[in-house]
Design a protein around this motif. Structure first.
Motif, mmCIF file in Angstrom:
data_model
loop_
_atom_site.group_PDB
_atom_site.id
_atom_site.type_symbol
_atom_site.label_atom_id
_atom_site.label_comp_id
_atom_site.label_asym_id
_atom_site.label_seq_id
_atom_site.Cartn_x
_atom_site.Cartn_y
_atom_site.Cartn_z
ATOM 1 N N GLY A 31 0.797 -1.231 0.000
ATOM 2 C CA GLY A 31 0.000 0.000 0.000
ATOM 3 C C GLY A 31 0.825 1.274 0.000
ATOM 4 O O GLY A 31 0.272 2.368 0.111
ATOM 5 N N LEU A 144 -6.032 5.158 -4.640
ATOM 6 C CA LEU A 144 -6.575 4.177 -3.693
ATOM 7 C C LEU A 144 -6.384 4.590 -2.243
ATOM 8 O O LEU A 144 -6.709 3.826 -1.335
ATOM 9 C CB LEU A 144 -5.902 2.817 -3.929
ATOM 10 C CG LEU A 144 -6.141 2.200 -5.304
ATOM 11 C CD1 LEU A 144 -5.332 0.918 -5.447
ATOM 12 C CD2 LEU A 144 -7.626 1.923 -5.513
ATOM 13 N N GLU A 145 -5.879 5.804 -2.019
ATOM 14 C CA GLU A 145 -5.503 6.201 -0.658
ATOM 15 C C GLU A 145 -6.618 6.025 0.370
ATOM 16 O O GLU A 145 -6.363 5.555 1.471
ATOM 17 C CB GLU A 145 -4.965 7.639 -0.647
ATOM 18 C CG GLU A 145 -3.444 7.637 -0.663
ATOM 19 C CD GLU A 145 -2.807 8.942 -1.124
ATOM 20 O OE1 GLU A 145 -3.287 10.013 -0.716
ATOM 21 O OE2 GLU A 145 -1.831 8.869 -1.887
ATOM 22 N N SER A 146 -7.859 6.363 0.000
ATOM 23 C CA SER A 146 -8.939 6.265 0.995
ATOM 24 C C SER A 146 -9.329 4.810 1.274
ATOM 25 O O SER A 146 -10.049 4.519 2.219
ATOM 26 C CB SER A 146 -10.152 7.081 0.565
ATOM 27 O OG SER A 146 -10.672 6.528 -0.618
ATOM 28 N N TRP A 147 -8.833 3.884 0.443
ATOM 29 C CA TRP A 147 -9.072 2.460 0.698
ATOM 30 C C TRP A 147 -7.933 1.838 1.496
ATOM 31 O O TRP A 147 -8.071 0.735 2.033
ATOM 32 C CB TRP A 147 -9.250 1.713 -0.626
ATOM 33 C CG TRP A 147 -10.437 2.200 -1.389
ATOM 34 C CD1 TRP A 147 -10.455 2.992 -2.480
ATOM 35 C CD2 TRP A 147 -11.818 1.974 -1.048
ATOM 36 N NE1 TRP A 147 -11.727 3.262 -2.874
ATOM 37 C CE2 TRP A 147 -12.599 2.664 -2.005
ATOM 38 C CE3 TRP A 147 -12.460 1.263 -0.023
ATOM 39 C CZ2 TRP A 147 -13.992 2.647 -1.969
ATOM 40 C CZ3 TRP A 147 -13.854 1.255 -0.011
ATOM 41 C CH2 TRP A 147 -14.608 1.933 -0.964
ATOM 42 N N ILE A 148 -6.804 2.543 1.578
ATOM 43 C CA ILE A 148 -5.636 2.018 2.275
ATOM 44 C C ILE A 148 -5.461 2.663 3.642
ATOM 45 O O ILE A 148 -5.037 2.022 4.594
ATOM 46 C CB ILE A 148 -4.377 2.215 1.387
ATOM 47 C CG1 ILE A 148 -4.508 1.375 0.108
ATOM 48 C CG2 ILE A 148 -3.100 1.843 2.139
ATOM 49 C CD1 ILE A 148 -3.494 1.701 -0.971
ATOM 50 N N GLU A 150 -7.330 5.259 6.765
ATOM 51 C CA GLU A 150 -8.591 5.808 7.278
ATOM 52 C C GLU A 150 -8.595 7.321 7.108
ATOM 53 O O GLU A 150 -7.566 7.945 7.237
ATOM 54 C CB GLU A 150 -8.722 5.512 8.770
ATOM 55 C CG GLU A 150 -9.036 4.058 9.045
ATOM 56 C CD GLU A 150 -9.216 3.838 10.550
ATOM 57 O OE1 GLU A 150 -10.162 4.415 11.130
ATOM 58 O OE2 GLU A 150 -8.414 3.109 11.120
#
Ligand code: DAT
Ligand code: MG
Length: 150
Positions: A31, A144-148, A150
């Motif tokens: 990530g 993808l930051e908001s999926w990796i 919080e």
């Protein structure tokens, strides 16, 4: 923090052995965000700056010779706890003491051919990033930051 950066380098043996893709893949899959990358043939002068803290160690001349013996892949990875977790992903300095599942624990055996480098503190990371990337790093939003995080 989420914006912590670490300097990760694939050493000449890692490049020659064709492990560049596998090492990059581990950081991507974990990530972390790649914000700088280049293949460089370094010089003894530059490497002596990078390893200035080790000057005087008996293995220092051999270390510089090994590190200058071929190209290295210089990278900056960003993300939560990048420095400490980056070191955990690399394994111990001595590959024989590195857990299976770490990069050194999976891909190498000898301390003098341990295929990768990772900054040991946030402060050394900043120094190493400035030394290897005087031109600066790249800023972009990871999709993808908001999926990796919080
Ligand atoms: P690390 O690379 O885990 O941060 P370090 O900064 O103490 O370890 O040393 C830098 C490199 O020098 C290391 O990756 C391999 C080499 N080295 C360290 N200790 C050594 C030793 N006892 N004999 C041979 N090489 C050594
Ligand atoms: Mg070190």
């Amino acid at each position: 923090s989420v914006t912590e950066r670490t300097y990760i380098m694939i050493k000449p043996d890692g490049v020659q052995r064709g492990l560049v893709g596998k090492i990059i893949q581990r950081f991507e899959e974990r990530g972390y965000k790649l914000i700088a990358l280049k293949l460089v043939q370094s010089t003894p002068e530059h490497l002596e700056k990078h390893y200035a803290d080790l000057k005087g160690k008996p293995f220092f001349p051999g270390l510089i010779k090994y590190m200058a013996s071929g190209p290295v892949v210089a990278m900056v990875w960003q993300g939560l706890d990048a420095v400490k977790t980056g070191r955990v992903m690399l394994g111990a300095t001595n590959p024989l003491a590195s857990p299976v599942g770490s990069i050194r624990g999976d891909f190498c055996l000898a301390v003098g051919r341990n295929i990768c480098h990772g900054s040991d503190s946030v402060e050394s990371a900043e120094k190493e990033i400035a030394l290897w990337f005087p031109e600066g790093v790249v800023q972009y939003t990871g999709a993808l930051e908001s999926w990796i995080f919080e």
